[in-house]
Design a protein around this motif. Structure first.
Motif, PDB file in Angstrom:
ATOM      1  N   ASN A  27      11.229  10.668  -0.673  1.00 38.05           N
ATOM      2  CA  ASN A  27      10.064  10.294  -1.489  1.00 38.05           C
ATOM      3  C   ASN A  27       9.104  11.475  -1.658  1.00 38.05           C
ATOM      4  O   ASN A  27       7.885  11.321  -1.532  1.00 38.05           O
ATOM      5  CB  ASN A  27       9.323   9.107  -0.856  1.00 38.05           C
ATOM      6  CG  ASN A  27      10.122   7.826  -0.915  1.00 38.05           C
ATOM      7  OD1 ASN A  27      11.014   7.671  -1.751  1.00 38.05           O
ATOM      8  ND2 ASN A  27       9.824   6.897  -0.022  1.00 38.05           N
ATOM      9  N   THR A  28       9.680  12.628  -1.931  1.00 37.36           N
ATOM     10  CA  THR A  28       8.887  13.862  -1.989  1.00 37.36           C
ATOM     11  C   THR A  28       9.165  14.623  -3.280  1.00 37.36           C
ATOM     12  O   THR A  28      10.319  14.648  -3.734  1.00 37.36           O
ATOM     13  CB  THR A  28       9.230  14.753  -0.789  1.00 37.36           C
ATOM     14  OG1 THR A  28       8.961  14.036   0.428  1.00 37.36           O
ATOM     15  CG2 THR A  28       8.421  16.033  -0.798  1.00 37.36           C
TER      16      THR A  28
ATOM     17  N   GLU B 294       4.238  13.938  -0.673  1.00 39.35           N
ATOM     18  CA  GLU B 294       5.114  12.967  -0.018  1.00 39.35           C
ATOM     19  C   GLU B 294       4.496  11.584  -0.110  1.00 39.35           C
ATOM     20  O   GLU B 294       3.323  11.401   0.235  1.00 39.35           O
ATOM     21  CB  GLU B 294       5.348  13.340   1.443  1.00 39.35           C
ATOM     22  CG  GLU B 294       6.277  12.382   2.161  1.00 39.35           C
ATOM     23  CD  GLU B 294       6.588  12.820   3.574  1.00 39.35           C
ATOM     24  OE1 GLU B 294       6.035  13.845   4.013  1.00 39.35           O
ATOM     25  OE2 GLU B 294       7.381  12.126   4.253  1.00 39.35           O
ATOM     26  N   ALA B 295       5.297  10.628  -0.545  1.00 42.26           N
ATOM     27  CA  ALA B 295       4.845   9.242  -0.657  1.00 42.26           C
ATOM     28  C   ALA B 295       5.331   8.440   0.546  1.00 42.26           C
ATOM     29  O   ALA B 295       6.439   8.651   1.043  1.00 42.26           O
ATOM     30  CB  ALA B 295       5.384   8.609  -1.937  1.00 42.26           C
ATOM     31  N   SER B 296       4.481   7.538   1.000  1.00 44.68           N
ATOM     32  CA  SER B 296       4.860   6.674   2.112  1.00 44.68           C
ATOM     33  C   SER B 296       4.196   5.311   1.935  1.00 44.68           C
ATOM     34  O   SER B 296       3.309   5.148   1.101  1.00 44.68           O
ATOM     35  CB  SER B 296       4.446   7.296   3.447  1.00 44.68           C
ATOM     36  OG  SER B 296       3.037   7.423   3.525  1.00 44.68           O
ATOM     37  N   GLY B 297       4.651   4.353   2.744  1.00 48.80           N
ATOM     38  CA  GLY B 297       4.072   3.019   2.675  1.00 48.80           C
ATOM     39  C   GLY B 297       5.107   1.995   2.268  1.00 48.80           C
ATOM     40  O   GLY B 297       6.305   2.172   2.450  1.00 48.80           O
ATOM     41  N   SER B 298       4.610   0.933   1.659  1.00 48.48           N
ATOM     42  CA  SER B 298       5.466  -0.185   1.289  1.00 48.48           C
ATOM     43  C   SER B 298       6.121   0.066  -0.071  1.00 48.48           C
ATOM     44  O   SER B 298       5.809  -0.576  -1.066  1.00 48.48           O
ATOM     45  CB  SER B 298       4.646  -1.479   1.251  1.00 48.48           C
ATOM     46  OG  SER B 298       4.021  -1.722   2.496  1.00 48.48           O
TER      47      SER B 298
ATOM     48  N   ALA C 183      -0.270   5.095  -7.703  1.00 46.00           N
ATOM     49  CA  ALA C 183      -0.967   5.727  -6.593  1.00 46.00           C
ATOM     50  C   ALA C 183      -1.312   7.182  -6.893  1.00 46.00           C
ATOM     51  O   ALA C 183      -0.551   7.883  -7.580  1.00 46.00           O
ATOM     52  CB  ALA C 183      -0.106   5.653  -5.336  1.00 46.00           C
ATOM     53  N   TRP C 184      -2.451   7.619  -6.343  1.00 50.90           N
ATOM     54  CA  TRP C 184      -2.916   8.998  -6.509  1.00 50.90           C
ATOM     55  C   TRP C 184      -3.185   9.623  -5.152  1.00 50.90           C
ATOM     56  O   TRP C 184      -3.643   8.955  -4.220  1.00 50.90           O
ATOM     57  CB  TRP C 184      -4.201   9.035  -7.332  1.00 50.90           C
ATOM     58  CG  TRP C 184      -3.996   8.646  -8.761  1.00 50.90           C
ATOM     59  CD1 TRP C 184      -4.063   7.387  -9.294  1.00 50.90           C
ATOM     60  CD2 TRP C 184      -3.683   9.526  -9.843  1.00 50.90           C
ATOM     61  NE1 TRP C 184      -3.802   7.437 -10.638  1.00 50.90           N
ATOM     62  CE2 TRP C 184      -3.569   8.734 -11.013  1.00 50.90           C
ATOM     63  CE3 TRP C 184      -3.482  10.904  -9.952  1.00 50.90           C
ATOM     64  CZ2 TRP C 184      -3.260   9.278 -12.261  1.00 50.90           C
ATOM     65  CZ3 TRP C 184      -3.184  11.439 -11.185  1.00 50.90           C
ATOM     66  CH2 TRP C 184      -3.079  10.628 -12.332  1.00 50.90           C
TER      67      TRP C 184
ATOM     68  N   GLN D 229       0.842  -1.191   0.000  1.00 48.11           N
ATOM     69  CA  GLN D 229       0.000   0.000   0.000  1.00 48.11           C
ATOM     70  C   GLN D 229       0.879   1.244   0.000  1.00 48.11           C
ATOM     71  O   GLN D 229       1.795   1.374   0.801  1.00 48.11           O
ATOM     72  CB  GLN D 229      -0.885   0.000   1.270  1.00 48.11           C
ATOM     73  CG  GLN D 229      -1.997   1.016   1.253  1.00 48.11           C
ATOM     74  CD  GLN D 229      -3.191   0.516   0.472  1.00 48.11           C
ATOM     75  OE1 GLN D 229      -3.203  -0.598  -0.046  1.00 48.11           O
ATOM     76  NE2 GLN D 229      -4.209   1.351   0.381  1.00 48.11           N
ATOM     77  N   VAL D 230       0.587   2.125  -0.950  1.00 46.43           N
ATOM     78  CA  VAL D 230       1.349   3.373  -1.069  1.00 46.43           C
ATOM     79  C   VAL D 230       0.382   4.532  -0.895  1.00 46.43           C
ATOM     80  O   VAL D 230      -0.683   4.561  -1.512  1.00 46.43           O
ATOM     81  CB  VAL D 230       2.045   3.460  -2.438  1.00 46.43           C
ATOM     82  CG1 VAL D 230       2.749   4.795  -2.600  1.00 46.43           C
ATOM     83  CG2 VAL D 230       3.039   2.308  -2.594  1.00 46.43           C
ATOM     84  N   GLN D 231       0.755   5.475  -0.052  1.00 42.71           N
ATOM     85  CA  GLN D 231      -0.086   6.647   0.189  1.00 42.71           C
ATOM     86  C   GLN D 231       0.652   7.910  -0.251  1.00 42.71           C
ATOM     87  O   GLN D 231       1.878   8.015  -0.086  1.00 42.71           O
ATOM     88  CB  GLN D 231      -0.442   6.780   1.675  1.00 42.71           C
ATOM     89  CG  GLN D 231      -1.252   5.623   2.247  1.00 42.71           C
ATOM     90  CD  GLN D 231      -0.374   4.468   2.678  1.00 42.71           C
ATOM     91  OE1 GLN D 231       0.739   4.676   3.165  1.00 42.71           O
ATOM     92  NE2 GLN D 231      -0.845   3.251   2.487  1.00 42.71           N
ATOM     93  N   LEU D 232      -0.113   8.856  -0.781  1.00 38.99           N
ATOM     94  CA  LEU D 232       0.433  10.148  -1.176  1.00 38.99           C
ATOM     95  C   LEU D 232      -0.298  11.232  -0.405  1.00 38.99           C
ATOM     96  O   LEU D 232      -1.530  11.258  -0.370  1.00 38.99           O
ATOM     97  CB  LEU D 232       0.246  10.373  -2.676  1.00 38.99           C
ATOM     98  CG  LEU D 232       0.865   9.329  -3.616  1.00 38.99           C
ATOM     99  CD1 LEU D 232       0.596   9.691  -5.062  1.00 38.99           C
ATOM    100  CD2 LEU D 232       2.351   9.195  -3.379  1.00 38.99           C
ATOM    101  N   VAL D 233       0.458  12.120   0.199  1.00 43.53           N
ATOM    102  CA  VAL D 233      -0.120  13.235   0.946  1.00 43.53           C
ATOM    103  C   VAL D 233       0.321  14.524   0.276  1.00 43.53           C
ATOM    104  O   VAL D 233       1.518  14.774   0.115  1.00 43.53           O
ATOM    105  CB  VAL D 233       0.329  13.212   2.422  1.00 43.53           C
ATOM    106  CG1 VAL D 233      -0.221  14.421   3.155  1.00 43.53           C
ATOM    107  CG2 VAL D 233      -0.143  11.915   3.086  1.00 43.53           C
ATOM    108  N   GLU D 234      -0.672  15.340  -0.105  1.00 42.16           N
ATOM    109  CA  GLU D 234      -0.419  16.580  -0.823  1.00 42.16           C
ATOM    110  C   GLU D 234      -0.667  17.779   0.089  1.00 42.16           C
ATOM    111  O   GLU D 234      -1.505  17.715   0.992  1.00 42.16           O
ATOM    112  CB  GLU D 234      -1.353  16.682  -2.030  1.00 42.16           C
ATOM    113  CG  GLU D 234      -1.267  15.513  -2.987  1.00 42.16           C
ATOM    114  CD  GLU D 234      -2.561  15.255  -3.713  1.00 42.16           C
ATOM    115  OE1 GLU D 234      -2.531  14.665  -4.803  1.00 42.16           O
ATOM    116  OE2 GLU D 234      -3.615  15.645  -3.184  1.00 42.16           O
TER     117      GLU D 234
END
Length: 120
Positions: A76-77, A23-27, A109-110, A1-6
């Motif tokens: 990852n940003t 910023e991307a986070s997760g696996s 991912a979005w 699972q990959v999450q993106l926070v804007e």
């Protein structure tokens, strides 16, 4: 699972500037490409700018010379610096990242989207 926070959207006057951050986070095993798309009311989503893991950047013709995309791999940003903004830049801006997860599955991912409004 990959999450993106804007973050970083908002209201700005024509000619003004804004910087969007994603910023991307997760696996995450790798991020092969990361960047921004936008969607204005009644229009299709379009590419704004994207950068590959090798450092190659691609910009929409309408933003070249005004927008700059930079990436900090270790974090990852990505940062989208937007200058000389025009009313036609008004849209919801979405961050996108593509690559492989830590268990070597492809992801696309979005983010949730951030509103940019250029108006006097």
């Amino acid at each position: 699972q990959v999450q993106l926070v804007e973050s970083g959207g908002g209201l700005v006057q024509p000619g003004g500037s804004l910087t969007l951050i994603c910023e991307a986070s997760g696996s995450i095993f790798s991020i092969n490409a990361m960047g921004w798309y936008r969607q204005a009311p009644g229009k299709e989503r379009e590419l704004v700018a994207v950068v590959t893991s090798g450092g190659t950047s691609n910009y929409a013709g309408s933003v070249k010379g005004r927008f700059t995309l930079s990436r900090v791999n270790a974090m990852n940003t990505v940062y989208l610096e937007m200058k000389s903004l025009k009313p036609e830049d008004t849209a919801v801006y979405y961050c996108n990242a593509r690559g492989y997860t830590s268990d070597f599955k492809v992801y696309d991912a979005w983010g949730q989207g951030t509103q940019v409004t250029v108006s006097s």
